[in-house]
Scaffold this motif. Structure first.
Motif, PDB file in Angstrom:
ATOM      1  N   ILE A   1       0.848  -1.207   0.000  1.00 18.47           N
ATOM      2  CA  ILE A   1       0.000   0.000   0.000  1.00 18.47           C
ATOM      3  C   ILE A   1       0.878   1.250   0.000  1.00 18.47           C
ATOM      4  CG2 ILE A   1      -1.666   1.341   1.349  1.00 18.47           C
ATOM      5  CD1 ILE A   1      -2.749  -1.415   2.389  1.00 18.47           C
ATOM      6  N   ASN A   2       1.844   1.283   0.908  1.00 17.30           N
ATOM      7  CA  ASN A   2       2.707   2.467   0.995  1.00 17.30           C
ATOM      8  C   ASN A   2       3.518   2.678  -0.269  1.00 17.30           C
ATOM      9  OD1 ASN A   2       1.932   3.283   3.527  1.00 17.30           O
ATOM     10  ND2 ASN A   2       3.493   2.078   4.571  1.00 17.30           N
ATOM     11  N   ALA A   3       4.032   1.592  -0.841  1.00 16.57           N
ATOM     12  CA  ALA A   3       4.832   1.700  -2.070  1.00 16.57           C
ATOM     13  C   ALA A   3       3.970   2.226  -3.214  1.00 16.57           C
ATOM     14  CB  ALA A   3       5.436   0.345  -2.431  1.00 16.57           C
ATOM     15  N   THR A   4       2.716   1.842  -3.223  1.00 18.77           N
ATOM     16  CA  THR A   4       1.808   2.306  -4.279  1.00 18.77           C
ATOM     17  C   THR A   4       1.622   3.820  -4.183  1.00 18.77           C
ATOM     18  OG1 THR A   4       0.666   0.184  -4.281  1.00 18.77           O
ATOM     19  CG2 THR A   4      -0.541   2.068  -5.191  1.00 18.77           C
ATOM     20  N   TYR A   5       1.353   4.305  -2.996  1.00 17.14           N
ATOM     21  CA  TYR A   5       1.207   5.754  -2.801  1.00 17.14           C
ATOM     22  C   TYR A   5       2.504   6.470  -3.179  1.00 17.14           C
ATOM     23  CZ  TYR A   5      -3.309   5.770  -0.351  1.00 17.14           C
ATOM     24  OH  TYR A   5      -4.637   5.668  -0.052  1.00 17.14           O
ATOM     25  N   GLU A   6       3.610   5.916  -2.711  1.00 16.92           N
ATOM     26  CA  GLU A   6       4.904   6.559  -2.952  1.00 16.92           C
ATOM     27  C   GLU A   6       5.199   6.653  -4.451  1.00 16.92           C
ATOM     28  OE1 GLU A   6       8.063   4.559  -0.844  1.00 16.92           O
ATOM     29  OE2 GLU A   6       9.600   5.876  -1.672  1.00 16.92           O
ATOM     30  N   PHE A   7       5.007   5.545  -5.159  1.00 16.63           N
ATOM     31  CA  PHE A   7       5.296   5.546  -6.589  1.00 16.63           C
ATOM     32  C   PHE A   7       4.352   6.489  -7.340  1.00 16.63           C
ATOM     33  CE2 PHE A   7       4.526   4.195 -10.919  1.00 16.63           C
ATOM     34  CZ  PHE A   7       5.810   4.159 -11.430  1.00 16.63           C
TER      35      PHE A   7
ATOM     36  N   SER B   1       5.011  10.090  -6.819  1.00 20.86           N
ATOM     37  CA  SER B   1       6.247  10.519  -7.498  1.00 20.86           C
ATOM     38  C   SER B   1       6.024  10.710  -8.998  1.00 20.86           C
ATOM     39  CB  SER B   1       7.378   9.515  -7.257  1.00 20.86           C
ATOM     40  OG  SER B   1       7.227   8.394  -8.115  1.00 20.86           O
ATOM     41  N   GLN B   2       4.979  10.087  -9.531  1.00 24.93           N
ATOM     42  CA  GLN B   2       4.684  10.204 -10.966  1.00 24.93           C
ATOM     43  C   GLN B   2       3.573  11.218 -11.237  1.00 24.93           C
ATOM     44  OE1 GLN B   2       6.546   8.303 -13.324  1.00 24.93           O
ATOM     45  NE2 GLN B   2       7.705   8.037 -11.440  1.00 24.93           N
ATOM     46  N   GLY B   3       3.238  12.029 -10.227  1.00 24.85           N
ATOM     47  CA  GLY B   3       2.256  13.092 -10.429  1.00 24.85           C
ATOM     48  C   GLY B   3       0.808  12.670 -10.319  1.00 24.85           C
ATOM     49  N   PHE B   4       0.536  11.476  -9.794  1.00 22.34           N
ATOM     50  CA  PHE B   4      -0.851  11.043  -9.601  1.00 22.34           C
ATOM     51  C   PHE B   4      -1.371  11.565  -8.260  1.00 22.34           C
ATOM     52  CE2 PHE B   4       0.574   8.125 -12.805  1.00 22.34           C
ATOM     53  CZ  PHE B   4      -0.559   7.749 -13.521  1.00 22.34           C
ATOM     54  N   ILE B   5      -2.573  12.117  -8.293  1.00 19.15           N
ATOM     55  CA  ILE B   5      -3.200  12.682  -7.094  1.00 19.15           C
ATOM     56  C   ILE B   5      -4.242  11.696  -6.572  1.00 19.15           C
ATOM     57  CG2 ILE B   5      -4.666  14.593  -6.261  1.00 19.15           C
ATOM     58  CD1 ILE B   5      -1.835  15.499  -7.085  1.00 19.15           C
TER      59      ILE B   5
ATOM     60  N   SER C   1       7.110  -3.178 -10.409  1.00 24.27           N
ATOM     61  CA  SER C   1       8.527  -3.409 -10.097  1.00 24.27           C
ATOM     62  C   SER C   1       8.929  -2.656  -8.834  1.00 24.27           C
ATOM     63  CB  SER C   1       9.410  -2.959 -11.265  1.00 24.27           C
ATOM     64  OG  SER C   1       9.045  -3.640 -12.436  1.00 24.27           O
ATOM     65  N   PHE C   2       8.422  -1.449  -8.696  1.00 23.84           N
ATOM     66  CA  PHE C   2       8.718  -0.639  -7.503  1.00 23.84           C
ATOM     67  C   PHE C   2       8.162  -1.315  -6.242  1.00 23.84           C
ATOM     68  CE2 PHE C   2       7.845   2.790  -4.477  1.00 23.84           C
ATOM     69  CZ  PHE C   2       9.055   3.471  -4.471  1.00 23.84           C
ATOM     70  N   ILE C   3       6.938  -1.788  -6.333  1.00 25.75           N
ATOM     71  CA  ILE C   3       6.297  -2.450  -5.184  1.00 25.75           C
ATOM     72  C   ILE C   3       7.100  -3.686  -4.760  1.00 25.75           C
ATOM     73  CG2 ILE C   3       4.282  -3.860  -4.541  1.00 25.75           C
ATOM     74  CD1 ILE C   3       2.559  -1.915  -6.214  1.00 25.75           C
ATOM     75  N   VAL C   4       7.486  -4.492  -5.739  1.00 26.87           N
ATOM     76  CA  VAL C   4       8.220  -5.726  -5.422  1.00 26.87           C
ATOM     77  C   VAL C   4       9.583  -5.386  -4.819  1.00 26.87           C
ATOM     78  CG1 VAL C   4       9.309  -7.775  -6.423  1.00 26.87           C
ATOM     79  CG2 VAL C   4       6.981  -7.160  -7.084  1.00 26.87           C
ATOM     80  N   ALA C   5      10.265  -4.392  -5.396  1.00 22.52           N
ATOM     81  CA  ALA C   5      11.575  -4.006  -4.877  1.00 22.52           C
ATOM     82  C   ALA C   5      11.465  -3.517  -3.430  1.00 22.52           C
ATOM     83  CB  ALA C   5      12.192  -2.927  -5.762  1.00 22.52           C
ATOM     84  N   ARG C   6      10.461  -2.720  -3.160  1.00 20.89           N
ATOM     85  CA  ARG C   6      10.250  -2.224  -1.788  1.00 20.89           C
ATOM     86  C   ARG C   6      10.004  -3.364  -0.809  1.00 20.89           C
ATOM     87  NH1 ARG C   6      12.230   1.954  -1.710  1.00 20.89           N
ATOM     88  NH2 ARG C   6      11.305   4.002  -1.415  1.00 20.89           N
ATOM     89  N   THR C   7       9.196  -4.326  -1.234  1.00 19.57           N
ATOM     90  CA  THR C   7       8.899  -5.459  -0.351  1.00 19.57           C
ATOM     91  C   THR C   7      10.171  -6.253  -0.066  1.00 19.57           C
ATOM     92  OG1 THR C   7       6.741  -5.566  -1.415  1.00 19.57           O
ATOM     93  CG2 THR C   7       7.326  -7.390   0.019  1.00 19.57           C
ATOM     94  N   LEU C   8      10.956  -6.504  -1.106  1.00 18.59           N
ATOM     95  CA  LEU C   8      12.197  -7.263  -0.908  1.00 18.59           C
ATOM     96  C   LEU C   8      13.137  -6.531   0.039  1.00 18.59           C
ATOM     97  CD1 LEU C   8      12.850  -8.505  -4.557  1.00 18.59           C
ATOM     98  CD2 LEU C   8      12.262  -9.922  -2.571  1.00 18.59           C
ATOM     99  N   GLU C   9      13.076  -5.203  -0.018  1.00 18.37           N
ATOM    100  CA  GLU C   9      13.968  -4.383   0.808  1.00 18.37           C
ATOM    101  C   GLU C   9      13.478  -4.333   2.259  1.00 18.37           C
ATOM    102  OE1 GLU C   9      14.049  -0.461  -0.927  1.00 18.37           O
ATOM    103  OE2 GLU C   9      14.420   0.449   1.040  1.00 18.37           O
TER     104      GLU C   9
END
Ligand code: 4AD
Ligand code: MG
Length: 429
Positions: A137-143, A146-150, A243-251
């Motif tokens: 959830i957090n990674a989704t908001y963060e990504f 960052s891409q200009g989605f409100i 890809s961002f979500i998966v990377a965040r989870t792995l981290e």
């Protein structure tokens, strides 16, 4: 003594701290108790030695049962080799003594566990799943931010359907029929003319008669929508998000994935670009594998399983037959029997995690599609309006949070990916 969480113990070696939490398990050798302690943030061992505590603490620890809540004050020590810590207790307080706990170490059936979902959530695997869900959830908001989605909040109570009329939950809205939303997409399409790029994230409902390991009747969807984005760019946004979500989870969730015994190799491979095949190519591959899928058929769950086991990262299946998809999808100019859509299928047999498409932006075309789908025009007039006042090419997609949680956690069934699952035969607890 300073109150800390188990996740902070590495910074408190040799120091006195207070821990507050629950006893997951315990053993005793008569003069010394070893409590398997958890506090939400993590786990640690709490040691209570008769020689080192006052009589009141010794009395208290003898009362402790599995799942009792306690406060333990003492000194932190580190395991000589492993990254594990221990509390040498000085004072132990019993907060709430637990009755005999129904969930034991032995195997329980799924129905028993689901009936006791309110307690089952305390088990390490369930703890790990909810923490991975939080990261996603957090990674989704963060990504997206960052891409200009409100973030834009679509309504839950709606006068119309979004994804076909067969899976609607109808309610009585002061004497008029209303429906629980299936997706906030249509509202996002209105929002892009104000905000450009938007997303919503909330519960959606499908009166699905399907009793599969992939279907819930209530689940969480994230819909994203962007003005001036066409089919190709829509896919790029999706593969970067996943890809961002998966990377965040792995981290962030190494320990959780370990508890879940998740093989992380297939996840490490989740990087752009994902595979892209057309629906026609997918059908061809499936038929080679012995499937009897027709050329213009939707992919069934079994087809998705077979197909996704042939790849080592997620796959976009593009350009489905228009007849099996929703009314709002734009036709492919090079083949009007097909649409500019893609389903994103997770590999390892998991199947669809995202549905998305470019949208029909022409008023008359859209009206014609709605008539073909036998949708009532009047309650959708506001949606048609968006094509009258500065219509633009636009695209969007929606992900099913629980499908992604189940895939990343390596779960066999979607029911464990949501705190309190709602299934065709389950509304409790
Ligand atoms: O493919 P779907 O039906 O697409 C839409 O609702 C679009 N309006 C989204 C959009 O373009 N904004 O649903 C989107 C995703 C699916 O890919 C799947 O991951 C999930 O929602 N999903 C379910 N998850 C759990 N249980 C169900 N019954 C689901 N139905 C769909
Ligand atoms: Mg879909």
């Amino acid at each position: 003594m300073e109150q800390v969480f188990t996740s902070q113990l590495k910074d408190y070696i040799g120091k006195e701290v207070t821990l507050k939490g629950w006893v997951a398990n315990l053993r005793s050798s008569g003069k010394i108790y070893f409590l398997e302690f958890r506090d939400g943030a993590g786990f640690t061992q709490v040691v209570v030695n008769q020689k080192e505590v006052e009589e009141s603490s010794w009395q208290a620890v003898q009362q402790v049962t599995i799942e009792s809540s306690i406060i333990a004050e003492g000194v932190v020590s580190k395991h000589p080799k492993k990254e594990e810590y221990e509390l040498q207790t000085k004072i132990l307080t019993l907060v709430g003594k637990a009755e005999e706990y129904p969930i034991g170490k032995k195997e329980h059936g799924p129905d028993f566990l689901l009936d006791n979902r309110h307690l089952w959530l305390r088990s390490p695997k369930q703890w790990a799943i909810q923490r991975v869900r939080n990261t996603i959830i957090n990674a989704t908001y963060e990504f997206l931010n960052s891409q200009g989605f409100i973030k834009f909040d679509s309504p839950i109570l709606t006068p119309t359907s979004c994804e076909g009329t067969t899976t609607l939950f109808e309610i009585d809205y002061f004497g008029e029929p209303a429906y629980l939303t299936q997706s906030g997409q249509l509202y996002l399409e209105a929002a892009i003319a104000s905000l450009g790029r938007v997303f919503d994230f909330g519960p959606v409902f499908r009166a699905e008669k399907s009793k599969t390991r992939r279907h819930l009747t209530e689940f969480w969807m994230m819909d994203a929508e962007a003005a001036f984005v066409e089919h190709e760019e829509n896919l790029k946004i999706q593969e970067e998000l996943i890809s961002f979500i998966v990377a965040r989870t792995l981290e962030i969730n190494k320990k959780e994935l370990e508890i879940l015994e998740r093989d992380t190799k297939p996840l490490e491979n989740v990087k752009p670009p994902f595979y892209r095949i057309t629906h026609a190519e997918a059908v061809k591959k499936l038929r080679e594998q012995g499937s009897d899928i027709g050329e213009m058929d939707d992919l069934g769950a079994d087809d998705e399983t077979v197909l996704t086991q042939m790849y080592d990262k997620p796959i976009f299946v593009e350009k489905y037959p228009a007849a099996v998809k929703a009314f709002y999808m734009k036709r492919d100019p090079s083949d009007p029997t097909r649409v500019l859509n893609a389903d994103l299928l997770a590999h390892e047999g998991y199947g669809e995690i995202i549905g998305g498409s470019q949208r029909e932006d022409n008023y008359n075309e859209l009206l014609a599609r709605m008539k073909e789908h036998k949708l009532p025009i009047e309650p959708f007039q506001w949606y048609l309006d968006t094509r009258k006042f500065g219509s633009v090419p636009h695209s969007g997609f929606g992900y099913g949070l629980e499908r992604i949680v189940a895939w990343i956690c390596g779960l066999k069934h979607i029911r464990e990916s949501i705190p309190f699952p709602r299934l065709i035969n389950r509304l409790r607890p």
